[in-house]
Structures are given as structure tokens and as C-alpha cells.
Motif scaffolding. Structure first.
Motif: not given
Lengths: 488, 100
Positions: A373-387
Motif C-alpha cells: 500500500x505504501x509503495x503503490x501510494x508512493x508510486x502515485x505521489x511520484x506521478x508515474x502512470x497510470x496514477x
């Protein structure tokens, strides 16, 4: 447009229901959790119904008690408030579901449920307000419930952080109120739509612009007046941190956005550029501070400071429609992802008994769902697609290029790199192998999955973003129509 | 006009006091002076039209503002008391040695 239109009462239910639920939860602590969860579910349904209504029929105005503006108080819903209401309901639902286990066997439960319901009522009322003074009242309700929630963590530094938050927030709202007084003096109305028509640029309007923007910047924790945020968001109990970082801190920005389309639509470009510059500084400063933190929750709180910076990049780009669309999708994405990260951090804290980043050994093995959950949330914060954050940043960059101001685009990209640095710093420690045993037995699965569900929603938001984007700033959106008519 | 200027002056003096205050109680008092300044401006501006009847809307705003200010002050005082009482009950997120 009349009060008796079928379906129009959703607007009222969105405010009355959480208020009533809060009172019941306060009087009957035994069923408080059940009532809060039921209300959160109902809020989701009501928000979706309202979003459907405004999509079909365009912006919706509801006169409370049948007294229309300018004398009465109008509630107003359009696609922008609709999607924010939906995402607020989703985040609250997941957070409350998480809190059931999080708060088990602690003393703060009986107060947490009613106050979080008050918070939800204030937030919904704020999103539905169309009146400069009503926005002041709802901002105050929101801040007071947020401060009370922070103070629930009954330790010295949390209480000190809550007090600092409260004082900053009172000063900010007084500045806002003084601005409202001056605006009313020049225009003689408080309704935002009427203000937009009547506002003239007198010295009093200038002062109101300065006072209201400054007050909302303090409440919205824009650099350099973000000083109250890291303490309040990190020392609060984790579900509270999630609510504050995901939703509450966006509310002042939403108010500023509304003002920017109504009484301040003709504000000179320099003001927008200044706000954008502060936003850019917030991105850099918040990310660098996040990199330096030793505690996980402080890192996430500073990440919020940085992410708020992105929102303020809207102001220099306000002329183009994709800026509003981008910033809206960004708000949704950040709300979901940041709530997921705080909930995951709370889970780690509860299981390990600390949240020192250096000692997060073996979290990957012991708390896999939480870390995911933390990692996926972090990936979104980085702004990687498809977030959703990717789509939001993309639209902001598009707006920057459309106006030939590519400098803002550089800031957007650089901020993404910096956020990658601090997210990977945490993940690096989490995957470290260490011989020290970690007891993860105290982690109920519901908590980890609540965080993971939010993270997954944030990640897949980009897939569903296209219809959302069409909604915001579509032909039905009076705000944008109004703005484009002002374009030189 | 005189009264609104006085209100703005109060607002500014108190704002300076809040920023410089070290003790919470001082800050709370200063915030209250600030709100009085804002209310003074509101009441003074209510007399917009020459005549005897003042605009009631700013008066309603002042009443609402007073309610908000009183509740916020009460809350700030409770928090200050809790700070001074120095009670640190254990919570879910506080374990010894988990300092920053």
C-alpha cells in the motif's frame, strides 16, 4: 433550480446526515463506529447521486429554506464539487473502516467517531457553499474539528502541535473574514456568483484579495507558512493524519479556487505568478525536508507540503482549461495516495512500535500488504502512470506549454524526481534483511487492506480519468465559461 | 471610516502580538483582540448608506463571528491547560524512545 426538484435534496442530506450521525455517535458511544461507517457509505451514495445529477443537468443551486440569494444562503453543486464530494466519501469510508481496528483498546475511540463525523459534515458543507461568508463558517468548523482530532493523540507534542495549528488557523480565518468584510463593503453581496458580477477593482478589493489569499495560504499550508503542518499531521493518530493530509488541507485551496473564478477573476497575472512561485518553492523545500526526516510520518507530512505546491501551480496557468482539469485530478490522486500512505505508516507504527525509517527492517516480509500500500501510494505521489497524479501533472505541463511558460513544466518534472528519492529511501530500508525478529501479529488484516484499497484506487485513477476530465471545465461549467470570457 | 480604521489598526497590532507571542495565553488574548478589530470593521462598514438604518447583514456576520471566536478560544484554552498539566497518557503511537 427550485427546492422541490426531484433528487435535489441530496445536497441537504450530504450535510445533515453526518451532523445527525455525529450527535447520535456522541450520545451512544457503543454504536458510534457502526453509525459512522453507515453514514460514510450513505455519503458515498449521496455524493455519486449528486455527481450524476450535476452531470446530467448542469450546476445545481439549492436555496436553503426557500430564501434565494442575495438574502438567503444558497448551496451550490457543480461537477468540481461533485467529484471532490465523492473522493471525500471514499477516503473517509476507508479511513473509518481502518480506524475500527486501529482504535480498538484505546481510550480515544468514543471521541474520534463523533468528531470525524463533524469533520465530514464541515467538509461537505464547505464543498457545497457558494457564499463567501458561509465558506468562512465552514472553514472554521473544519479547522476546529481537525484540531480536536489532532489533540486526541494525548501526548505533549501532539497537543502542542494542535495548539499551534489552532492559533495559525484562527489568525488565518480572521484575515479571511476581514477580506470578506471589505468585499461586502465594495459589492454589497456575499454570494460568489453575484460577487463575480459586481466586483470592481477598488483599493478595498485589493486588500480583500491580499487578506483572503494570505489567510487561505496559511490554512492550506503553502510554503513558507506551512510551519504548523508537519507537527499536526505527523503527531496526530494515523487515521487522523490521513484525513487531514488527504482532505482537510485541500479545503482552503478549493475556496481559493472558487474565489479565483468569482470575485478575483480579474486579478493581475503577477498575483498568480507569485502563488505559483511559492508553490514551486514548496515542491522543492518540502521534498528536500522529506528526504531529511528520520521518522516516517514526518516524511509523509513534508511530502504533503511539497504536493500542495503543485496545487498552487494552477494560479499562473489559470487561463487554460487543462490547468483546472489537471489540478482537480491531482487533488483526487493525492487524496487517495496520501491517505493510503498515512494509513500504511500507522499500521507499521502499530506493529513495530515506532516509525523510525532506519529501523524499518523486514517490513517487506512481515507486513507485505501494508508495504505494498505504501509503495503503490508512493508510486502515485511520484506521478508515474497510470496514477491520477500522472494525469494531473501531465495536464499541468500541457497548460504550461499552451501558455508558453515551460518553466512551470520543469518544476513539475523536478518535483516528481525528488519525490521518487524520498519514497525509495523508505522502501530501501523496508526491504533490508535483519536478524532482529519483528512481531507483526498485532496487525489486523482489515487495516492493511483498507490502505491498499486506497492506494489501488489512486493508481487506477488515471484509467478512469478521461470522463472525469471531460466533466471538469466542460461546457456546463459556468466558472470556466466566466473565466474564458475574461481572456484578453 | 474612523471606526473601520481603528479596527484595522487593532487587527495589525494584535497580529504583531500573535507572531511575537511566546506564551500561549498571550497569543490567545492577541487573537481575541484581532477578532475584535475585525468585528469593529464589520460593524463600522454596516453603516454604508447615509441614514438611520444600518445594513443588518454585517451584524449577522459579527454574531456568527463571535460564536466562532468564543468556541475557538475555549478550545485553545483547553489545549493550553492540557499542555501545562503535563499529562502524557500513553497512546497507540507513543512508545518510549520513539522521539524524532
Amino acid at each position: 433550480m427550485t427546492a422541490l426538484e426531484p433528487g435535489s435534496t441530496w445536497v441537504v442530506w450530504l450535510i445533515v446526515s453526518p451532523l445527525a450521525a455525529a450527535l447520535i455517535a456522541f450520545l451512544l458511544p457503543r454504536v458510534a463506529a457502526a453509525i459512522a461507517l453507515a453514514n460514510a457509505l450513505f455519503m458515498g451514495v449521496a455524493a455519486l447521486a449528486l455527481l450524476d445529477l450535476v452531470t446530467e443537468q448542469g450546476p445545481h443551486r439549492y436555496s436553503l429554506g426557500g430564501w434565494g440569494a442575495p438574502l438567503g444562503i444558497d448551496l451550490y453543486a457543480d461537477p468540481l464539487s461533485g467529484v471532490l464530494l465523492v473522493v471525500a466519501a471514499v477516503v473517509v469510508l476507508a479511513t473509518l473502516f481502518y480506524s475500527r481496528d486501529y482504535l480498538a483498546r484505546t481510550a480515544i475511540g468514543p471521541l474520534f467517531w463523533p468528531i470525524s463525523l463533524f469533520l465530514h459534515a464541515a467538509l461537505n458543507a464547505l464543498l457545497l457553499s457558494a457564499d463567501a461568508f458561509n465558506l468562512y463558517v465552514t472553514l472554521e468548523l473544519l479547522s476546529l474539528s481537525a484540531v480536536a482530532l489532532v489533540a486526541l493523540a494525548d501526548e505533549q507534542r501532539a497537543v502542542a502541535a494542535a495548539l499551534r495549528y489552532l492559533l495559525a488557523s484562527i489568525v488565518a480565518s480572521l484575515a479571511y473574514l476581514l477580506g470578506v468584510a471589505l468585499l461586502y463593503h465594495t459589492a454589497g453581496v456575499l454570494d460568489l456568483a453575484a460577487l463575480a458580477e459586481r466586483a470592481t477593482w477598488t483599493p478595498a478589493t485589493w486588500a480583500a484579495l491580499g487578506l483572503m489569499t494570505a489567510g487561505l495560504a496559511v490554512k492550506g499550508a503553502l510554503f513558507p507558512v506551512h510551519f504548523w503542518l508537519p507537527g499536526a499531521h505527523s503527531y496526530a493518530p494515523s487515521p487522523v493524519s490521513a484525513l487531514l493530509s488527504a482532505l482537510v488541507v485541500k479545503a482552503p485551496f478549493y475556496v481559493l479556487l472558487r474565489l479565483w473564478y468569482a470575485p478575483f477573476a480579474g486579478a493581475p497575472e503577477a498575483v498568480g505568478t507569485l502563488l505559483g512561485l511559492l508553490g514551486a518553492l514548496a515542491i522543492v523545500w518540502g521534498s528536500l525536508q522529506a528526504l531529511r526526516q528520520a521518522r516516517l510520518k514526518l516524511l509523509i507530512a513534508y511530502s504533503t507540503v511539497a504536493q500542495i505546491g503543485y496545487l498552487f501551480l494552477f494560479f499562473p496557468l489559470a487561463q487554460s482549461r487543462s490547468a483546472l482539469q489537471g489540478v482537480t485530478v491531482f487533488i483526487l490522486g493525492h487524496a487517495l495516495a496520501k491517505a493510503a500512505m498515512f494509513l500504511a505508516a500507522g499500521n507499521m507504527h502499530k506493529c513495530l512500535g515506532h516509525d523510525r525509517i532506519q529501523d524499518l527492517h523486514r517490513v517487506a516480509r512481515e507486513l507485505p500488504v501494508t508495504l505494498a500500500a505504501f509503495a503503490v501510494g508512493g508510486v502515485c505521489i511520484m506521478g508515474l502512470p497510470p496514477s491520477g497524479n500522472f494525469i494531473g501533472k501531465w495536464l499541468l505541463i500541457e497548460a504550461a506549454f499552451a501558455q508558453g511558460e515551460w518553466g512551470w513544466a520543469v518544476v513539475v518534472v523536478a518535483g516528481g524526481l525528488l519525490s521518487a528519492a524520498y519514497v525509495f529511501r523508505v522502501l530501501g530500508h523496508a526491504f533490508t534483511v535483519d536478524d532482529k525478529p519483528v512481531d507483526a501479529s498485532g496487525a489486523p488484516a482489515s487495516m492493511a487492506w483498507a490502505a491498499f484499497a486506497l492506494a489501488l484506487l489512486a493508481l487506477t485513477l488515471g484509467v478512469f480519468a478521461a470522463p472525469l476530465i471531460d466533466l471538469i471545465g466542460g461546457p456546463g461549467e459556468t466558472a470556466v465559461a466566466h473565466l474564458s470570457s475574461r481572456e484578453p | 471610516m474612523l471606526y473601520s480604521l481603528a479596527g484595522i489598526a487593532l487587527f495589525c497590532i494584535a497580529l504583531r502580538a500573535v507572531i511575537l507571542a511566546t506564551a500561549p495565553l498571550r497569543a490567545i488574548l492577541a487573537v481575541n483582540v484581532m477578532s475584535s478589530g475585525v468585528f469593529l470593521v464589520l460593524v463600522a462598514l454596516a453603516r454604508r448608506t447615509p441614514g438611520l438604518v444600518a445594513d443588518p447583514v454585517p451584524h449577522a456576520m459579527v454574531i456568527t463571528g463571535i460564536v466562532v471566536a468564543v468556541s475557538a478560544t475555549a478550545m485553545a484554552i483547553v489545549l493550553t491547560q492540557r499542555l501545562r498539566a503535563n499529562v502524557s497518557a500513553p497512546t497507540v503511537e507513543d512508545t518510549p524512545g520513539a522521539g524524532p
